[in-house]
Each structure stands twice: as structure tokens, then as C-alpha cells.
Design a protein around this motif. Structure first.
Motif, PDB file in Angstrom:
ATOM      1  N   TYR A 177       0.839  -1.198   0.000  1.00  0.00           N
ATOM      2  CA  TYR A 177       0.000   0.000   0.000  1.00  0.00           C
ATOM      3  C   TYR A 177       0.872   1.245   0.000  1.00  0.00           C
ATOM      4  N   GLY A 178       1.897   1.223   0.853  1.00  0.00           N
ATOM      5  CA  GLY A 178       2.791   2.374   0.946  1.00  0.00           C
ATOM      6  C   GLY A 178       3.451   2.650  -0.393  1.00  0.00           C
ATOM      7  N   PHE A 179       3.903   1.587  -1.021  1.00  0.00           N
ATOM      8  CA  PHE A 179       4.571   1.709  -2.310  1.00  0.00           C
ATOM      9  C   PHE A 179       3.612   2.294  -3.359  1.00  0.00           C
ATOM     10  N   PHE A 180       2.392   1.761  -3.348  1.00  0.00           N
ATOM     11  CA  PHE A 180       1.370   2.259  -4.275  1.00  0.00           C
ATOM     12  C   PHE A 180       1.112   3.747  -4.030  1.00  0.00           C
ATOM     13  N   GLY A 181       1.006   4.107  -2.730  1.00  0.00           N
ATOM     14  CA  GLY A 181       0.786   5.504  -2.387  1.00  0.00           C
ATOM     15  C   GLY A 181       1.926   6.372  -2.888  1.00  0.00           C
ATOM     16  N   THR A 212      -2.935  12.567   1.392  1.00  0.00           N
ATOM     17  CA  THR A 212      -2.420  11.320   0.819  1.00  0.00           C
ATOM     18  C   THR A 212      -2.562  10.175   1.810  1.00  0.00           C
ATOM     19  N   VAL A 213      -2.116  10.441   3.049  1.00  0.00           N
ATOM     20  CA  VAL A 213      -2.190   9.406   4.081  1.00  0.00           C
ATOM     21  C   VAL A 213      -3.639   8.989   4.293  1.00  0.00           C
ATOM     22  N   SER A 214      -4.538   9.980   4.344  1.00  0.00           N
ATOM     23  CA  SER A 214      -5.948   9.667   4.577  1.00  0.00           C
ATOM     24  C   SER A 214      -6.495   8.769   3.473  1.00  0.00           C
ATOM     25  N   ILE A 215      -6.115   9.067   2.241  1.00  0.00           N
ATOM     26  CA  ILE A 215      -6.629   8.255   1.128  1.00  0.00           C
ATOM     27  C   ILE A 215      -6.155   6.804   1.269  1.00  0.00           C
ATOM     28  N   ILE A 216      -4.852   6.645   1.478  1.00  0.00           N
ATOM     29  CA  ILE A 216      -4.322   5.276   1.573  1.00  0.00           C
ATOM     30  C   ILE A 216      -4.918   4.543   2.785  1.00  0.00           C
ATOM     31  N   LEU A 217      -4.980   5.224   3.946  1.00  0.00           N
ATOM     32  CA  LEU A 217      -5.567   4.571   5.127  1.00  0.00           C
ATOM     33  C   LEU A 217      -7.047   4.277   4.895  1.00  0.00           C
ATOM     34  N   GLY A 218      -7.735   5.194   4.222  1.00  0.00           N
ATOM     35  CA  GLY A 218      -9.147   4.979   3.904  1.00  0.00           C
ATOM     36  C   GLY A 218      -9.334   3.705   3.093  1.00  0.00           C
ATOM     37  N   ILE A 219      -8.416   3.475   2.151  1.00  0.00           N
ATOM     38  CA  ILE A 219      -8.480   2.237   1.366  1.00  0.00           C
ATOM     39  C   ILE A 219      -8.189   1.037   2.260  1.00  0.00           C
ATOM     40  N   MET A 220      -7.179   1.199   3.132  1.00  0.00           N
ATOM     41  CA  MET A 220      -6.752   0.046   3.941  1.00  0.00           C
ATOM     42  C   MET A 220      -7.810  -0.415   4.935  1.00  0.00           C
ATOM     43  N   ILE A 221      -8.684   0.513   5.377  1.00  0.00           N
ATOM     44  CA  ILE A 221      -9.693   0.087   6.352  1.00  0.00           C
ATOM     45  C   ILE A 221     -10.956  -0.441   5.675  1.00  0.00           C
ATOM     46  N   MET A 227       5.850   6.036   4.378  1.00  0.00           N
ATOM     47  CA  MET A 227       6.343   6.175   3.007  1.00  0.00           C
ATOM     48  C   MET A 227       5.717   7.345   2.276  1.00  0.00           C
ATOM     49  N   ILE A 228       4.608   7.889   2.821  1.00  0.00           N
ATOM     50  CA  ILE A 228       3.896   8.929   2.077  1.00  0.00           C
ATOM     51  C   ILE A 228       3.569  10.161   2.908  1.00  0.00           C
ATOM     52  N   SER A 278      12.776   0.658  -1.398  1.00  0.00           N
ATOM     53  CA  SER A 278      12.012   1.841  -1.763  1.00  0.00           C
ATOM     54  C   SER A 278      12.355   3.019  -0.862  1.00  0.00           C
ATOM     55  N   ASN A 279      12.846   2.741   0.341  1.00  0.00           N
ATOM     56  CA  ASN A 279      13.212   3.809   1.249  1.00  0.00           C
ATOM     57  C   ASN A 279      14.471   4.516   0.781  1.00  0.00           C
ATOM     58  N   GLU A 280      15.414   3.732   0.244  1.00  0.00           N
ATOM     59  CA  GLU A 280      16.640   4.341  -0.253  1.00  0.00           C
ATOM     60  C   GLU A 280      16.335   5.208  -1.470  1.00  0.00           C
ATOM     61  N   GLY A 281      15.268   4.843  -2.203  1.00  0.00           N
ATOM     62  CA  GLY A 281      14.858   5.662  -3.331  1.00  0.00           C
ATOM     63  C   GLY A 281      15.720   5.489  -4.559  1.00  0.00           C
ATOM     64  N   LEU A 282      16.752   4.644  -4.474  1.00  0.00           N
ATOM     65  CA  LEU A 282      17.663   4.477  -5.613  1.00  0.00           C
ATOM     66  C   LEU A 282      17.249   3.317  -6.507  1.00  0.00           C
ATOM     67  N   HIS A 283      16.449   2.398  -5.929  1.00  0.00           N
ATOM     68  CA  HIS A 283      16.172   1.162  -6.661  1.00  0.00           C
ATOM     69  C   HIS A 283      14.673   0.952  -6.816  1.00  0.00           C
TER      70      HIS A 283
END
Lengths: 309, 284, 251
Positions: free
Chosen positions: A143-147, A168-177, A243-244, B245-250
Motif C-alpha cells: 500500500y505504501g509503495f502504491f501511495g 495522501t495518508v488519509s486516502i491510503i488509510l481509507g483504502i486500507m480500512i 512512506m507517504i 524503496s526507502n533508499e529511493g535508488l532502486h
């Protein structure tokens, strides 16, 4: 004649021991009962140990920093001299994000649940319910990656700013719940006796009106419980959020500002925290933990009342 | 057609009903759409980057191989389940087969398992760091991580096993006792076999949870990208993806990892619901 | 008079605060069929279940009084598994385990320590023959019994109970879930089994009691109103209540 033996090996060992009530058999019965009991105690022990460790380590730190300074202080700068440990921005951040998630997730979730439970043809239900349940299985990191790669750029392009924001966080959390809300609410709605619905329709209500005004209110305690559970999920979510969120420990002034949540505070600084800083992070965990315990309490009160009624 | 026009007539005199109906349809489309979007996006974006070099034997910062992380994930799965599955299943056996209904101890266990299932993974991570890593001095290790995860998935296994055991008809138990069998034999030979698919569904769900877990592992198992034994620190696939993904390089490698993670987790969840379905069929 | 096979003296039984049995005295003779009759909730099944201590499974159940099997107190001086081996039970609804017919029958003997395949094969065959279902089952021993008719299943249940070589067979309304033809088969089976076993049967069906039993006990509100030869009970009852019941005036 070949006879397949359905008994598993464990059972075979037991058979050997269990000739009609001989002594070793009786000892085995007693011993296994004790073992089962001990296993049952583990979850109790786990909760006790978790509580003890969290509070024993976190509370002294909070006391040392000062309850008021810790909870209401708006300056979090653990590396300054003297350091300052105010987690108010994070508390506010968590509450903002959770509120946002509820505003986005609850209406969609409840409407979806109503459709699934009352409007959906049986054939369609079979196809629609699995994906909804699978939403719960997607790891938060995904989810974080998608966000990060979809929602953040989207917000940045539409509203400006960095894109790492409360919204952004609200949208992703909204999806997750969503799956939590839909799953539990569907069961609650399906559990309402048909006679309620029939009664309303017999009085001339449309199908939709009967559902909205009679069935839905009758399921309200189950629905409320699902929302509480969803709040717990949202407030405790960590990886997807950091992540977002932008993660600066400042109270956000608008929906488009970056935010740091309680959970984010812990993950981001744990790797290098030492001494009082480490303990302050545990303290942050304690605050989060207390929130969760309170939510659990509400949840139990609601579901407990339902069981009785 | 007459049904359609009949409905339309109803809606004309009750416009709010029509609005409500349409709103629920929009909501369900959104929910399903989001699922399709996420899964589709991750797969379309990630599959082109699933290169053989991502599965090289060893990790370097150039190839970002996920093979060590995959190996570690399996060790983690195995270790956590070896701890959690017997504990959870035996706990449920005690609750269903031994404890008197509704006594205080049962209520206490139910309350604590509910509490455990509500605790966020980061709090488990914190606790695991304090207890296993520091207090027991197991350091950042696979074992610390596995123990933390074991506690985390315990309620999942307890609950599904409990449901599965309860679904076994009491007449089977009576029949077995009536033939002079003891409690243990009844449990192991009569009650557990028909419940096995339900128990399995809980265990598979737990696997899915372990597979995708990050927050509880970062500060218990650590993030070292090497093949790890139980006493070494090692990253699982989910943490691997987080680090990338945290490093942002890969980002490309991260999206490829996301595909693997997502596909495995979805497969596990699908399997779990299949197993659960088999239980409800067997019960009838 | 010989020592009774089963004897109940002075028995009271409570489920929580509710007294289900009041001051029961009863003697059951060897190799006879004893029938328990009476309206629903009169305690006849309850007494039957206390004869092999199945009531121990019920929470809040308290029993006082003396129960003996061949003069040995079954609540004090006998292992519960030993008791249930000697006093078998057939339940109201056929409750075959979800395993093959063979494993169902072999479950009891295996429980009590018989593991040789030849011996088990032998037991399976004889008991199925005894229960008159061998012909229907001999070709599908390895398959689940769940596809068979209720009557066949019930007879397999009886075979399963016989496989542990009990001395007494308790039958709790064994035909209430069955069609008339299966019922007759079970009744014939019971009469046949009487040669070797002591049988206690609970029944709602008074014709059934007259057809197969030697003695009949009439229960009402947790008490035994009358206990006598079946013939006497149905032709010339001493108690007015019994007469009312058997002539169908209540119950």
C-alpha cells in the motif's frame, strides 16, 4: 482387503498409551490437559508481559520528561541540547490522518457493505466478496509503495506541494480500512432477521427505504464495532504511512501539509535512538498503546452488549 | 422489460431510493476498482523488472537480489509457525474441549486474544525490541523476529481453530465417549481430523500476515541482506522491499519485489479461503 | 433371584437447580430388554445416560445414589472408559464418524488396544453380520458411510457399539429418526441381540415397547411410576397414571 488407516501417527501413539484406562494412559490424559491449559495461558501471559514492558519502560520516561511537556509539548527535537520531547504534533497528526481515513473509508465501506448484503445478486456476491477480502491481505508495504508512486504524484500535480500530505495518508488509510468495515458490516447486516425487512416492505416502503431505515439501524452495533476496529487499524498503521507522510514533526496546518504520526515517530527514529530518546519513543508507543486499549474497550462494550441483547 | 419499467415507476415516486441505490453501486465499483487498480498497477509496473539478476545467489547493492530475503522469509515463516501453531491450536483445544463454557478464565483468554489482535504491529516491534532483543539479549536476530511474529499471529490461529472445533458436531464426541474412548483419543482421532481444513485456513492466513509484515520485524530481526540463521539478523522479503524503496535508488527493483510479495500473499489468502470453504462443506 | 445386571438405588439427579430424576430405584436383569417409556422430559433418557455416565459431559449435572454393574459401583469403583466399554450406547440419531465404515467399527477396538489387522478385520465382519448390515456394506468398507440410509447408518452404529464387546447396550430412541421399515429391522435386531446382551431401550413408541421388551418402566416427572413385566404394564397396570398414558390420554 486393503484398509486405509485414517488415524494419524500422533493418534497411534496415543492408542498405545490408552488401553482402557491404564495408569500411563491416565497420566497422559492429565499431562496433556495441563499442556493444553499452559498453552491457553500464553496469550494471557503475552498481554501481561507486553503491558508490563511498555508501561515499565515508557511511563518513567514520560514522568521524567514531564507528562504535560511530553503530551502537549509541540517541539520534538531530541538532538537539540537540551533535548525537547513533545509529541503533541504526532498525536494531532495521528488523529488527523485517522479522521481523514474515516471520512474517506467509512461512507464507501458502508455503502459497499449495504450493496453486498442487500442489493447484490447471489451470483455476483461470489465474485465480488473475495477481492474485497483480499484487500485485507495486501501487505502495508505494498500500500505504501502504491501511495508513493501513484497517489503522491497525483496529489502533487493536482493540488501542488510535495504530495506527501495528510490527504495522501488519509486516502491510503481509507483504502486500507475498507475490508475491515465491509467484512464486519456485511455480517452485521446479514444477521438482521428478514422479518424486519418484510415488515417495512409490507408497509409500502421501497426495497432501498426498508434497508436504509429498518435493516441498517438494526445492525448498528455491528456496524459501529466495525468502524471502531477500522479506527484501530488506521491509528496503528505504520509502514504505509511513513512512506507517504513527509514525516516532519510539525502540526500540519492544511490537508496538503506533511505530517508525522505516532507510529511514524517510532519507526523513523528507533534505529539511532539511545537513552532518554529511546525511552521517549517507548513513551510514544505507550500513548499509541493506550489509544488502542481504549478502542478495544469500546469494541468489547459494543459487541458485549450485542451478545446480551 | 415490464419489471424494469415497474422499478422505474417506483423510483420516479421515490427518487431518494434511486439515489441510495446508485450510491451503493458507486461505492462497490470504487472498492473493487481500487483492488483491481492496486493489483494491476503493481503487476504491470513490476513484471518488466523481474530480471534474472534479481534472483542472483547473493545480494549486492548493484543486483539487489531478493534471493537471500526469500530464504530468510521461509525460515521466518517456519520458525514463527513452529512456535505459534501448536500454542494456538492447543489453546483453542483447551477452550473448546476442556474449559467450562463461559467461566472466568475463558472470558479472560478471549479478552486477551482480542486485545492481542488489536495491537498494531509497530507496538509488537517495540515490545520485541525491548523484550527479545534487549532484555533476553537475543540481539537483532531471526529468532527475536520469529517470537515477536508468533505472538502477533497467535490470536488468528486461536480464533480459526476455535471456530473449526466448534463446527464439529457434538454427536461425534458423544459417540466416541460412548465407546469408552478417553478425551485425548476423542480429540485427536475424532474432533481434529474434520476440523483440519479450518485450522489450516487460520495457519495459512497467519503465513500471509508474516509474509507481508514489516513494522514488527525492522527492530527485531533487522535489515541485513544476507542468508541468516536463527541467531543472525536478516531481512525478510517485505523488509527488503521497504529498504529498496526507502533508499529511493532502486525503485524498479522495489516494484519487481512488490510483484513477488503481492502474488504470494494473494495466493496464500486465496488458499486460506479455499480451506475455510472446504470446512463449511465438510460440516454439512 | 439372581443378582441384577444393573442396579440403581436411591438416585437423584440435578441439572443445576432442576431436579431431573427423583428417588429412582431400578433393577435390570441380564439378557432381557428393558424399555423406558414416558412423555418427553420425564427423565427416561437422563436415567439411561447415567447408566454409562454420559451425563458427566453435561455441565452442572449432579448425581447422588448408587449405580452398580454386577454389584460394582460404577461411579466409584470403576474406570469410566472401562464402564463405557462394558455398557455401550446407541444414540438417537446415527452419529457415524466422518471416516470409513471400517474405521468406524474399528475405532472402539483400537481405542481399547487391539491393533492387529487380522483381528480387526474379524471384528468388523462379525459385528456387521451381527447387526445385519454386512451384505450392504461388505463391498464398501473403505468408503464413508455417510451416503447410506438412516436405517443402515443406525445399524452400523449398533455394530460399532458391539465391536467393543459390551455386556449391556443402551439405546436412546434408536428408531425415532428412522422410517417404519428400518424401525422394524432395528427392532428385530434388538430381539436377536437379546440372546447375548442386556438391552435398555428408551422409546416414545409404545408399540415398540410391547413388541420387543420384557420389562417396562413408566416414567413421569422424573419418577418411575411403575416398573413391571411389559405384559402387565400394558394389559393390567396398577397405577392409574400408567393406564392414562398407555391409552393415550396424555403425553
Amino acid at each position: 482387503m486393503i484398509i486405509t488407516d485414517t488415524e494419524n501417527t500422533a493418534a497411534k501413539v496415543l492408542t498405545k498409551e490408552l488401553h482402557c484406562g491404564n495408569k500411563s494412559g491416565r497420566i497422559l490424559e492429565k499431562g496433556m490437559k495441563a499442556l493444553f491449559f499452559l498453552c491457553a495461558c500464553v496469550s494471557v501471559a503475552a498481554v501481561v508481559v507486553i503491558c508490563v514492558f511498555m508501561f515499565a519502560k515508557g511511563c518513567p520516561a514520560i514522568a521524567k520528561i514531564g507528562v504535560k511537556e511530553f503530551l502537549l509539548g509541540s517541539d520534538w527535537s531530541p538532538r537539540n541540547v537540551p533535548a525537547s520531547y513533545g509529541i503533541f504534533p504526532m498525536i494531532v497528526g495521528s488523529l488527523y490522518c485517522t479522521a481523514g481515513a474515516i471520512i474517506i473509508g467509512v461512507p464507501i465501506g458502508l455503502m459497499t457493505a449495504v450493496f453486498m448484503a442487500k442489493f447484490c445478486p447471489k451470483k455476483l456476491f461470489k465474485w465480488l466478496m473475495p477481492p474485497i477480502n483480499l484487500l485485507a491481505g495486501i501487505p502495508s508495504i505494498v500500500y505504501g509503495f502504491f501511495g508513493m508512486v501513484v497517489v503522491v504524484p497525483l496529489i502533487r500535480n493536482v493540488f501542488g506541494g510535495t504530495g506527501n500530505s495528510v490527504l495522501t495518508v488519509s486516502i491510503i488509510l481509507g483504502i486500507m480500512i475498507l475490508p475491515t468495515i465491509v467484512g464486519m458490516s456485511v455480517s452485521a447486516l446479514q444477521a438482521v432477521p428478514d422479518s424486519y425487512y418484510e415488515g417495512a416492505v409490507a408497509l409500502g416502503a421501497t426495497h432501498e427505504r426498508a434497508v436504509a431505515t429498518v435493516v441498517f439501524p438494526a445492525a448498528k452495533s455491528g456496524i459501529l464495532a466495525s468502524v471502531i476496529l477500522a479506527v484501530g487499524r488506521a491509528i496503528g498503521e505504520t509502514m504505509a504511512v511513513i512512506m507517504i507522510a513527509g514525516n516532519s514533526p510539525i502540526i500540519p496546518e492544511s490537508m496538503l501539509d506533511g505530517v508525522r504520526t505516532l507510529t511514524g515517530n517510532i519507526v523513523i527514529e528507533m534505529s539511532y535512538a539511545e537513552g532518554l530518546h529511546y525511552d521517549a519513543l517507548i513513551g510514544t508507543g505507550v500513548v499509541l498503546f493506550v489509544f488502542i486499549l481504549l478502542l478495544n474497550l469500546c469494541f468489547n462494550l459494543i459487541t458485549g452488549r450485542k451478545d446480551k441483547g | 422489460m415490464s419489471v424494469m419499467s415497474d422499478k422505474m415507476r417506483t423510483y420516479r415516486s421515490h427518487p431518494m431510493s434511486l439515489v441510495f441505490n446508485i450510491l451503493t453501486k458507486i461505492a462497490v465499483t470504487l472498492t473493487i476498482g481500487i483492488f483491481v487498480l492496486i493489483v494491476g498497477y503493481v503487476i504491470i509496473k513490476g513484471v518488466p523488472y523481474l530480471k534474472p539478476s534479481l534472483f542472483s545467489a547473493n545480494y549486492t547493492s548493484d543486483n539487489c537480489s531478493m534471493l537471500p530475503a526469500i530464504a530468510n522469509t521461509f525460515i521466518m515463516l517456519l520458525a514463527a509457525l513452529v512456535i505459534a501453531a501448536p500454542l494456538g491450536i492447543f489453546c483453542a483445544v483447551y477452550l473448546v474441549e476442556y474449559a467450562k463454557k463461559g467461566n472466568r478464565f475463558v472470558r479472560l483468554i478471549r479478552l486477551t486474544t482480542e486485545t492481542l489482535s488489536g495491537i498494531p504491529s509497530i507496538v509488537y516491534g517495540l515490545f520485541g525490541n525491548m523484550f527479545f532483543v534487549l532484555a533476553l539479549n537475543w540481539k537483532l536476530s531471526m529468532l527475536s523476529g520469529a517470537c515477536t511474529l508468533a505472538i502477533m499471529v497467535l490470536p488468528l490461529i486461536i480464533r480459526s481453530t476455535e471456530e473449526a472445533l466448534k463446527s464439529v458436531d457434538d454427536s461425534f464426541r458423544e459417540g466416541s465417549y460412548g465407546l469408552g474412548a478417553g478425551k485425548l483419543r476423542t480429540i485427536f482421532v475424532i474432533v481434529l481430523p474434520p476440523a483440519i481444513s479450518g485450522i489450516l485456513s487460520g495457519v495459512i492466513l497467519a503465513m500471509g500476515r508474516i509474509f507481508g509484515e514489516t513494522a514488527a520485524l525492522i527492530y527485531t530481526a533487522g535489515t541485513v541482506a544476507k542468508y541468516a540463521g536463527l541467531s543472525d539478523s536478516g531481512r525478510t522479503l517485505a523488509i527488503h522491499m521497504y529498504s529498496l524503496s526507502n533508499e529511493g535508488l532502486h525503485m524498479n527493483e522495489a516494484s519487481a519485489t512488490a510483484v513477488v510479495l503481492l502474488v504470494v500473499v494473494l495466493l496464500l489468502n486465496g488458499l486460506a479461503s479455499l480451506a475455510a470453504k472446504k470446512l463449511s462443506k465438510g460440516g454439512n | 433371584m439372581t443378582q441384577p445386571k444393573l442396579q440403581v438405588k436411591n438416585c437423584d439427579l440435578f441439572y443445576g437447580d432442576f431436579q431431573a430424576l427423583k428417588n429412582i430405584d431400578l433393577e435390570i436383569q441380564e439378557k432381557e430388554i428393558t424399555a423406558f417409556i414416558g412423555p418427553s422430559g420425564c427423565g427416561k433418557s437422563t436415567l439411561l445416560k447415567s447408566l454409562n455416565r454420559m451425563n458427566d459431559l453435561v455441565e452442572g449435572c449432579k448425581i447422588t445414589g448408587e449405580f452398580t454393574l454386577d454389584g460394582v459401583n460404577i461411579y466409584k469403583d470403576m474406570e469410566i472408559t472401562e464402564l463405557r466399554k462394558r455398557v455401550g450406547m446407541v444414540f438417537q440419531k446415527p452419529n457415524l464418524f466422518p471416516m470409513s465404515i471400517y474405521d468406524n467399527i474399528a475405532y472402539g477396538p483400537r481405542t481399547h488396544g487391539i491393533k492387529k489387522k487380522a483381528e480387526l478385520d474379524e471384528i468388523v465382519e462379525t459385528t456387521l453380520k451381527q447387526a445385519c448390515v454386512w451384505d450392504e456394506t461388505k463391498d464398501r468398507l473403505k468408503k464413508s458411510a455417510l451416503g447410506m440410509s438412516g436405517g443402515q447408518q443406525q445399524r452400523i452404529c449398533i455394530a460399532r457399539a458391539l465391536a467393543v464387546k459390551p455386556e449391556v447396550l443402551l439405546m436412546d430412541e434408536p428408531t425415532s429418526a428412522l422410517d417404519p421399515i428400518s424401525t422394524i429391522k432395528i427392532e428385530e435386531l434388538a430381539s436377536e441381540l437379546k440372546k447375548n446382551y442386556t438391552i435398555v431401550i428408551v422409546t416414545h413408541n409404545m408399540q415398540q415397547a410391547t413388541r420387543i421388551s420384557d420389562k417396562t418402566a413408566f416414567f413421569l416427572h422424573g419418577e418411575i411410576v411403575e416398573f413391571d413385566d411389559t405384559h402387565t404394564i400394558f394389559s393390567n397396570p396398577k397405577e392409574h397414571k400408567t393406564l392414562e398414558y398407555i391409552t393415550g390420554r396424555f403425553g
